[in-house]
Scaffold this motif. Structure first.
Motif, mmCIF file in Angstrom:
data_model
loop_
_atom_site.group_PDB
_atom_site.id
_atom_site.type_symbol
_atom_site.label_atom_id
_atom_site.label_comp_id
_atom_site.label_asym_id
_atom_site.label_seq_id
_atom_site.Cartn_x
_atom_site.Cartn_y
_atom_site.Cartn_z
ATOM 1 N N THR A 102 2.411 2.081 -3.227
ATOM 2 C CA THR A 102 1.442 2.621 -4.180
ATOM 3 C C THR A 102 1.180 4.098 -3.925
ATOM 4 O O THR A 102 1.054 4.892 -4.871
ATOM 5 C CB THR A 102 0.115 1.838 -4.072
ATOM 6 O OG1 THR A 102 0.376 0.453 -4.278
ATOM 7 C CG2 THR A 102 -0.892 2.340 -5.095
ATOM 8 N N ILE A 103 1.118 4.469 -2.638
ATOM 9 C CA ILE A 103 0.788 5.856 -2.294
ATOM 10 C C ILE A 103 1.964 6.777 -2.543
ATOM 11 O O ILE A 103 1.821 7.850 -3.139
ATOM 12 C CB ILE A 103 0.340 5.927 -0.818
ATOM 13 C CG1 ILE A 103 -0.945 5.112 -0.624
ATOM 14 C CG2 ILE A 103 0.125 7.376 -0.397
ATOM 15 C CD1 ILE A 103 -1.391 5.035 0.821
ATOM 16 N N TRP A 104 3.174 6.379 -2.077
ATOM 17 C CA TRP A 104 4.347 7.244 -2.209
ATOM 18 C C TRP A 104 5.309 6.665 -3.235
ATOM 19 O O TRP A 104 5.781 5.519 -3.094
ATOM 20 C CB TRP A 104 5.078 7.369 -0.871
ATOM 21 C CG TRP A 104 4.453 8.350 0.052
ATOM 22 C CD1 TRP A 104 4.522 9.713 -0.018
ATOM 23 C CD2 TRP A 104 3.644 8.056 1.195
ATOM 24 N NE1 TRP A 104 3.814 10.279 1.003
ATOM 25 C CE2 TRP A 104 3.262 9.296 1.771
ATOM 26 C CE3 TRP A 104 3.203 6.880 1.786
ATOM 27 C CZ2 TRP A 104 2.468 9.374 2.902
ATOM 28 C CZ3 TRP A 104 2.411 6.951 2.907
ATOM 29 C CH2 TRP A 104 2.047 8.192 3.455
ATOM 30 N N LYS A 105 5.594 7.459 -4.243
ATOM 31 C CA LYS A 105 6.594 7.036 -5.230
ATOM 32 C C LYS A 105 8.003 7.243 -4.694
ATOM 33 O O LYS A 105 8.944 6.590 -5.131
ATOM 34 C CB LYS A 105 6.413 7.855 -6.515
ATOM 35 C CG LYS A 105 5.025 7.718 -7.131
ATOM 36 C CD LYS A 105 4.688 6.262 -7.432
ATOM 37 C CE LYS A 105 3.297 6.139 -8.041
ATOM 38 N NZ LYS A 105 2.892 4.721 -8.240
ATOM 39 N N SER A 147 7.158 6.621 6.589
ATOM 40 C CA SER A 147 5.772 6.442 7.033
ATOM 41 C C SER A 147 5.559 5.058 7.639
ATOM 42 O O SER A 147 4.796 4.905 8.604
ATOM 43 C CB SER A 147 4.818 6.667 5.859
ATOM 44 O OG SER A 147 5.022 5.686 4.859
ATOM 45 N N LEU A 168 0.824 -1.207 0.000
ATOM 46 C CA LEU A 168 0.000 0.000 0.000
ATOM 47 C C LEU A 168 0.860 1.259 0.000
ATOM 48 O O LEU A 168 0.600 2.219 -0.739
ATOM 49 C CB LEU A 168 -0.918 -0.018 1.227
ATOM 50 C CG LEU A 168 -1.811 1.212 1.416
ATOM 51 C CD1 LEU A 168 -2.770 1.364 0.241
ATOM 52 C CD2 LEU A 168 -2.572 1.113 2.735
ATOM 53 N N VAL A 169 1.910 1.246 0.825
ATOM 54 C CA VAL A 169 2.789 2.422 0.917
ATOM 55 C C VAL A 169 3.512 2.679 -0.401
ATOM 56 O O VAL A 169 3.645 3.822 -0.848
ATOM 57 C CB VAL A 169 3.796 2.213 2.073
ATOM 58 C CG1 VAL A 169 4.893 3.266 2.026
ATOM 59 C CG2 VAL A 169 3.078 2.272 3.409
ATOM 60 N N GLY A 216 7.958 6.788 1.855
ATOM 61 C CA GLY A 216 7.249 5.543 2.133
ATOM 62 C C GLY A 216 7.855 4.787 3.302
ATOM 63 O O GLY A 216 7.136 4.307 4.194
#
Length: 349
Positions: A208-211, A219, A205-206, A216
Motif C-alpha cells: 500500500t505504501i510503495w507502488k 524495505s 502494508l508495504v 517495497g
C-alpha cells in the motif's frame, strides 16, 4: 590516545591445543581418496544399465545421446576430478590434507545423486511431475541458464539493497540503545513489540505504501534484518567490560572515542552474530517478496515455473538458490574471520 589504544587491544588469542591426528593405515587412506571414483562409477552404471520406469517430459535433453545428458556428464566430471586429485595427493604433499578431507564428502554427495535417480527415474517410487530425476533437473538448469543467471543478479541487487539498509539502521539503533540509558528506556518497549513481527506479515502494508515493487521488497528485507542486528548490537554495547571504559576515560578519551574505538570493537563478536541471523532472515524474506511482487529474481522464477508445473526447473532453481545463498554466507564468514582474527582458534563455528 596511543597508550589507551594499546590498553584496549583485545587479549592475544589463547594458544591452540595441539591436535595430533592419526595418519591412518594405507588402506583407509586409499579407500578415502578413491571412494568418489568408485561412487561415480556405480552411479554411471546405475544410470546406464538400470531401465527407466519414470517417463520424463519430452525436451531437448531427450534428443541427445545418452552419454551427452547433463547428469552422466557431471558424474564423468566427478570421476575425472577425483582420480586427478587422488593422484596429485600421492605425488605432491600440498593437496594431501585437503584431498583426504574433501574426497569422502564428494563420494557421499555422489551416492546421494545415485539414490535420487534410483527412487525417481529408475524405480518411480516418487512419481512425475512432482519428483523428476537428476538428469531432468540438471537439464532444466542448463536450458534456462541465462534466465537463472539474470534472476540471480536481480536477487543479489535486491538483497544487497535491503540487507545493507537493515544493517545500517540496526547498527545505529543498537548503538544508541546500548549506549544511552534514556534511549533504551523509550525504544526498547517498541523493539519488543514491533521487532518479533514477521516481515512477511507486513506485505499488505508495504504494497500500500510503495507502488514500486523493488522499494517495497527492499524495505521488507531491511525490516527483517533490522531487528536482530539492533538487539545483538545493543546487547554487545551494553556488556562491554566497564574496566575498558574506565581505563579509556582515565586517559582522557572522548565520548566518540569511547563508543567507536572501545565499545564497538569490543562488541564486534556479538554484532557479527546479529549479522548472521539477519542474513538468514533476509534470505527467507527475499524469496517471499520476490514471489509476490518483484518482476525478476530467483523467487519470481520459482513461482513462474511452478505455475507451469515444470518441477524439473523448479528443483533446478532451488539448487541455484542454495548455491547463491551459501556463497553469500561463506563471504560473510570470510569477512568475520578477517575482522575477528584474534578469535581464530578460540571460537569454533
Amino acid at each position: 590516545m596511543s597508550t589507551a589504544s594499546n590498553t584496549m587491544t583485545p587479549p592475544a588469542r589463547a594458544a591452540e591445543p595441539t591436535v595430533v591426528r592419526p595418519a591412518g593405515s594405507p588402506w583407509r587412506v586409499a579407500v578415502a581418496v578413491l571412494s568418489p571414483a568408485a561412487a561415480a562409477v556405480a552411479a554411471l552404471a546405475v544410470h546406464q544399465f538400470v531401465p527407466n520406469e519414470q517417463l520424463p517430459p519430452l525436451t531437448w535433453v531427450e534428443a541427445l545421446p545418452a552419454w551427452q545428458h547433463p547428469y552422466p556428464v557431471i558424474l564423468a566430471g566427478i570421476l575425472i576430478y577425483s582420480l586427478a586429485l587422488a593422484t596429485a595427493q600421492v605425488m605432491w604433499p600440498f593437496p594431501r590434507a585437503w584431498a583426504r578431507h574433501s574426497l569422502p564428502l564428494v563420494a557421499a554427495g555422489t551416492l546421494v545423486l545415485c539414490g535420487w535417480e534410483l527412487i525417481t527415474a529408475k524405480w518411480n517410487w516418487l512419481a512425475q511431475p512432482f519428483f523428476p530425476g537428476p538428469d531432468e533437473v540438471f537439464g532444466g538448469i542448463l536450458d534456462d541458464r541465462k534466465i537463472l543467471a539474470l534472476s540471480a543478479w536481480h536477487s543479489l541487487v535486491l538483497l544487497a539493497a535491503g540487507y545493507l539498509t537493515g544493517v545500517t539502521a540496526g547498527l545505529v539503533t543498537g548503538i544508541l540503545v546500548g549506549w544511552y540509558p534514556r534511549v533504551r528506556y523509550w525504544v526498547m518497549p517498541v523493539l519488543k513489540i514491533l521487532g518479533p513481527t514477521p516481515a512477511t506479515a507486513l506485505i499488505p502494508l508495504v504494497m500500500t505504501i510503495w507502488k514500486e515493487s523493488f522499494l517495497g521488497s527492499a524495505s521488507l528485507i531491511a525490516f527483517a534484518v533490522w531487528f536482530p542486528v539492533t538487539m545483538l548490537t545493543s546487547s554487545g554495547i551494553s556488556n562491554v567490560r566497564q574496566s575498558y571504559l574506565d581505563v579509556a576515560r582515565t586517559l582522557g578519551a572522548s565520548r566518540f572515542y569511547l563508543i567507536f574505538r572501545v565499545a564497538v570493537p569490543a562488541a564486534l563478536p556479538t554484532i557479527f552474530v546479529g549479522l548472521f541471523i539477519g542474513l538468514g532472515t533476509s534470505f527467507l524474506t527475499l524469496i517471499a517478496a520476490e514471489a509476490l511482487g518483484v518482476e525478476a529474481g530467483l523467487g519470481w522464477y520459482l513461482k513462474w515455473q511452478q505455475g507451469y508445473m515444470d518441477y524439473g526447473k523448479v528443483y533446478g532453481a532451488l539448487v541455484v538458490t542454495a548455491v547463491f545463498f551459501s556463497t553469500i554466507m561463506t563471504l560473510l564468514f570470510k569477512l568475520r574471520d578477517r575482522v575477528l582474527r584474534w578469535q581464530e582458534g578460540v571460537i569454533k563455528w
